[in-house]
Design a protein around this motif. Structure first.
Motif, PDB file in Angstrom:
ATOM      1  N   GLY A  50     -11.399 -49.662   4.874  1.00 16.06           N
ATOM      2  CA  GLY A  50     -12.325 -49.051   5.818  1.00 16.06           C
ATOM      3  C   GLY A  50     -13.256 -50.076   6.456  1.00 16.06           C
ATOM      4  N   PHE A  51     -13.676 -51.077   5.684  1.00 13.15           N
ATOM      5  CA  PHE A  51     -14.476 -52.169   6.255  1.00 13.15           C
ATOM      6  C   PHE A  51     -13.652 -52.919   7.293  1.00 13.15           C
ATOM      7  CE2 PHE A  51     -16.579 -52.712   1.801  1.00 13.15           C
ATOM      8  CZ  PHE A  51     -17.336 -51.565   2.005  1.00 13.15           C
ATOM      9  N   CYS A  52     -12.405 -53.249   6.929  1.00 13.94           N
ATOM     10  CA  CYS A  52     -11.530 -54.025   7.808  1.00 13.94           C
ATOM     11  C   CYS A  52     -11.224 -53.279   9.102  1.00 13.94           C
ATOM     12  CB  CYS A  52     -10.217 -54.356   7.097  1.00 13.94           C
ATOM     13  SG  CYS A  52     -10.423 -55.283   5.551  1.00 13.94           S
ATOM     14  N   ALA A  53     -11.213 -51.947   9.027  1.00 11.63           N
ATOM     15  CA  ALA A  53     -10.911 -51.125  10.198  1.00 11.63           C
ATOM     16  C   ALA A  53     -12.143 -50.822  11.037  1.00 11.63           C
ATOM     17  CB  ALA A  53     -10.269 -49.819   9.751  1.00 11.63           C
ATOM     18  N   ALA A  54     -13.293 -51.315  10.624  1.00 10.13           N
ATOM     19  CA  ALA A  54     -14.560 -51.078  11.326  1.00 10.13           C
ATOM     20  C   ALA A  54     -14.899 -49.593  11.382  1.00 10.13           C
ATOM     21  CB  ALA A  54     -14.522 -51.676  12.740  1.00 10.13           C
ATOM     22  N   VAL A  55     -14.603 -48.878  10.287  1.00 10.27           N
ATOM     23  CA  VAL A  55     -14.954 -47.461  10.222  1.00 10.27           C
ATOM     24  C   VAL A  55     -15.951 -47.167   9.095  1.00 10.27           C
ATOM     25  CG1 VAL A  55     -12.785 -46.695  11.243  1.00 10.27           C
ATOM     26  CG2 VAL A  55     -12.967 -46.883   8.765  1.00 10.27           C
ATOM     27  N   THR A  56     -16.092 -48.094   8.160  1.00  9.65           N
ATOM     28  CA  THR A  56     -17.022 -47.916   7.048  1.00  9.65           C
ATOM     29  C   THR A  56     -17.953 -49.119   6.977  1.00  9.65           C
ATOM     30  OG1 THR A  56     -15.324 -46.734   5.788  1.00  9.65           O
ATOM     31  CG2 THR A  56     -17.236 -47.519   4.563  1.00  9.65           C
ATOM     32  N   PHE A  57     -19.251 -48.860   6.869  1.00  8.63           N
ATOM     33  CA  PHE A  57     -20.222 -49.933   6.735  1.00  8.63           C
ATOM     34  C   PHE A  57     -20.455 -50.224   5.262  1.00  8.63           C
ATOM     35  CE2 PHE A  57     -21.128 -48.718  11.049  1.00  8.63           C
ATOM     36  CZ  PHE A  57     -21.579 -49.882  11.649  1.00  8.63           C
ATOM     37  N   PRO A  58     -20.521 -51.492   4.874  1.00 11.06           N
ATOM     38  CA  PRO A  58     -20.842 -51.808   3.487  1.00 11.06           C
ATOM     39  C   PRO A  58     -22.305 -51.495   3.184  1.00 11.06           C
ATOM     40  CG  PRO A  58     -20.804 -53.823   4.784  1.00 11.06           C
ATOM     41  CD  PRO A  58     -20.335 -52.715   5.694  1.00 11.06           C
ATOM     42  N   THR A  59     -22.603 -51.258   1.915  1.00 12.61           N
ATOM     43  CA  THR A  59     -23.991 -51.058   1.500  1.00 12.61           C
ATOM     44  C   THR A  59     -24.770 -52.354   1.647  1.00 12.61           C
ATOM     45  OG1 THR A  59     -23.268 -49.358  -0.064  1.00 12.61           O
ATOM     46  CG2 THR A  59     -25.466 -50.293  -0.406  1.00 12.61           C
ATOM     47  N   SER A  60     -24.133 -53.454   1.318  1.00 13.98           N
ATOM     48  CA  SER A  60     -24.721 -54.779   1.530  1.00 13.98           C
ATOM     49  C   SER A  60     -23.598 -55.756   1.815  1.00 13.98           C
ATOM     50  CB  SER A  60     -25.536 -55.227   0.307  1.00 13.98           C
ATOM     51  OG  SER A  60     -24.694 -55.405  -0.821  1.00 13.98           O
ATOM     52  N   GLY A  61     -23.973 -56.950   2.264  1.00 16.41           N
ATOM     53  CA  GLY A  61     -22.982 -57.909   2.703  1.00 16.41           C
ATOM     54  C   GLY A  61     -22.679 -57.699   4.180  1.00 16.41           C
ATOM     55  N   SER A  62     -21.772 -58.492   4.718  1.00 18.75           N
ATOM     56  CA  SER A  62     -21.470 -58.402   6.149  1.00 18.75           C
ATOM     57  C   SER A  62     -19.967 -58.379   6.407  1.00 18.75           C
ATOM     58  CB  SER A  62     -22.091 -59.589   6.906  1.00 18.75           C
ATOM     59  OG  SER A  62     -21.504 -60.817   6.487  1.00 18.75           O
ATOM     60  N   GLU A  64     -17.382 -59.267   9.622  1.00 14.46           N
ATOM     61  CA  GLU A  64     -17.209 -59.854  10.951  1.00 14.46           C
ATOM     62  C   GLU A  64     -15.743 -59.737  11.348  1.00 14.46           C
ATOM     63  OE1 GLU A  64     -18.797 -63.765  11.478  1.00 14.46           O
ATOM     64  OE2 GLU A  64     -20.487 -63.372  10.138  1.00 14.46           O
ATOM     65  N   ILE A  65     -15.511 -59.164  12.516  1.00 19.01           N
ATOM     66  CA  ILE A  65     -14.161 -59.031  13.053  1.00 19.01           C
ATOM     67  C   ILE A  65     -14.125 -59.716  14.414  1.00 19.01           C
ATOM     68  CG2 ILE A  65     -12.341 -57.428  13.757  1.00 19.01           C
ATOM     69  CD1 ILE A  65     -13.625 -55.368  11.847  1.00 19.01           C
ATOM     70  N   LEU A  66     -13.260 -60.714  14.546  1.00 21.84           N
ATOM     71  CA  LEU A  66     -13.167 -61.513  15.773  1.00 21.84           C
ATOM     72  C   LEU A  66     -14.525 -62.105  16.134  1.00 21.84           C
ATOM     73  CD1 LEU A  66     -10.823 -59.162  17.803  1.00 21.84           C
ATOM     74  CD2 LEU A  66     -10.195 -61.258  16.596  1.00 21.84           C
ATOM     75  N   GLY A  67     -15.263 -62.509  15.119  1.00 23.26           N
ATOM     76  CA  GLY A  67     -16.557 -63.146  15.332  1.00 23.26           C
ATOM     77  C   GLY A  67     -17.691 -62.197  15.631  1.00 23.26           C
ATOM     78  N   GLN A  68     -17.404 -60.880  15.642  1.00 25.79           N
ATOM     79  CA  GLN A  68     -18.433 -59.883  15.936  1.00 25.79           C
ATOM     80  C   GLN A  68     -18.831 -59.163  14.651  1.00 25.79           C
ATOM     81  OE1 GLN A  68     -19.640 -59.485  19.207  1.00 25.79           O
ATOM     82  NE2 GLN A  68     -18.355 -61.298  19.556  1.00 25.79           N
ATOM     83  N   GLN A  69     -20.111 -59.123  14.363  1.00 21.57           N
ATOM     84  CA  GLN A  69     -20.576 -58.503  13.128  1.00 21.57           C
ATOM     85  C   GLN A  69     -20.789 -57.007  13.299  1.00 21.57           C
ATOM     86  OE1 GLN A  69     -23.672 -60.606  11.047  1.00 21.57           O
ATOM     87  NE2 GLN A  69     -24.341 -58.786   9.935  1.00 21.57           N
TER      88      GLN A  69
END
Length: 267
Positions: A50-62, A64-69
């Protein structure tokens, strides 16, 4: 020369209802790399995807996909750079294979009202259908397809938007041996037809890994067990640790096997 970075997870965590689901995982994926995400049921694979798909935000940490956070960019635009293959894909209407593939351009489940693909989009859809060996089935409707044919159509759908990152969520679920092998052959061809696309394939069965797998991340209880080049990472010791059971890992002609380690039985 180091290839460009597609995805970076930095010390990500995730909590739900007071329970720690992901606990400090980091991952960097570069163009052309093909990662396996392995772990037992409940390890946190779906959350991580879900993080990798940009559909779930982590509770902490970051993330970045294609340089975009994530959190600092339009997620809808970012998701157009991500192709997602989910064998549980649901349709409301009996679309043809060609129409299903075209929904990859609009990033919708069904064909949007009042939307007509351009000639270039139709041509791209046909090219992707041909790439996965489905040209003869292009006009067949979804309910008539086998599970394996649906899997190949979904790969074409994911690729039609020309993504930089391809996510495959247990793509061989529900397939018999022949259909599984056909689908894995299709995935293997992507290394030739789309050499710059990075991919992450989620599974808990080593036999379902394509020969083109370059790297692996093994997780258990939301933590990293091992990460790195596939041949070194998918080992007897690491798989045994991840699955908390003695498992012997084999490797032959680009494919992995796993079997329980024989133990003496007291009489």
């Amino acid at each position: 020369m180091m290839r460009r970075e597609i995805l970076r997870l930095s010390d990500v965590t995730f909590r739900r209802d007071g329970k720690q689901i992901i606990d400090g995982i980091s991952l960097t994926v570069r163009a052309g790399e093909h990662w396996a995400l392995l772990g037992p049921n409940g390890a946190g694979k779906s959350t991580l995807l879900g993080f990798c798909a940009a559909v779930t935000f982590p509770t902490s940490g970051s993330v970045e996909i294609l340089g975009q956070q994530m959190g600092r960019v339009d997620l809808a635009r970012l998701r157009h750079s991500i192709g997602h293959v989910n064998p549980r894909h649901r349709l409301q209407y009996p679309l043809t294979v060609r129409e299903v593939v075209l929904t990859g351009i609009t990033a919708t489940i069904d064909i949007p009202n009042r939307w007509t693909p351009t000639a270039a989009e139709n041509e791209r859809a046909d090219a992707m259908i041909a790439a996965v060996g489905m040209t003869r089935k292009a006009q067949n409707v979804w309910p008539t397809l086998s599970q394996g044919e649906r899997g190949r159509a979904l790969i074409a759908r994911a690729l039609v938007s020309e993504p930089d990152l391809l996510l495959l969520d247990e793509p061989t679920t529900g397939l018999d041996v022949a259909a599984r092998e056909q689908l894995l052959e299709t995935i293997d061809t992507l290394d030739r037809t789309h050499p710059d696309v990075a991919s992450i394939l989620v599974t808990h069965h080593l036999e379902e890994l394509p020969t083109t797998t370059t790297h692996a991340l093994l997780i258990a209880d939301g933590r990293t067990v091992a990460s790195g080049p596939a041949r070194a990472t998918i080992s007897t010791d690491n798989v045994t640790a991840a699955f908390s059971h003695p498992i012997v890992v084999g490797y032959d002609e680009g494919r992995w096997t796993a079997r329980a380690k024989a133990t003496a039985i007291d009489v």
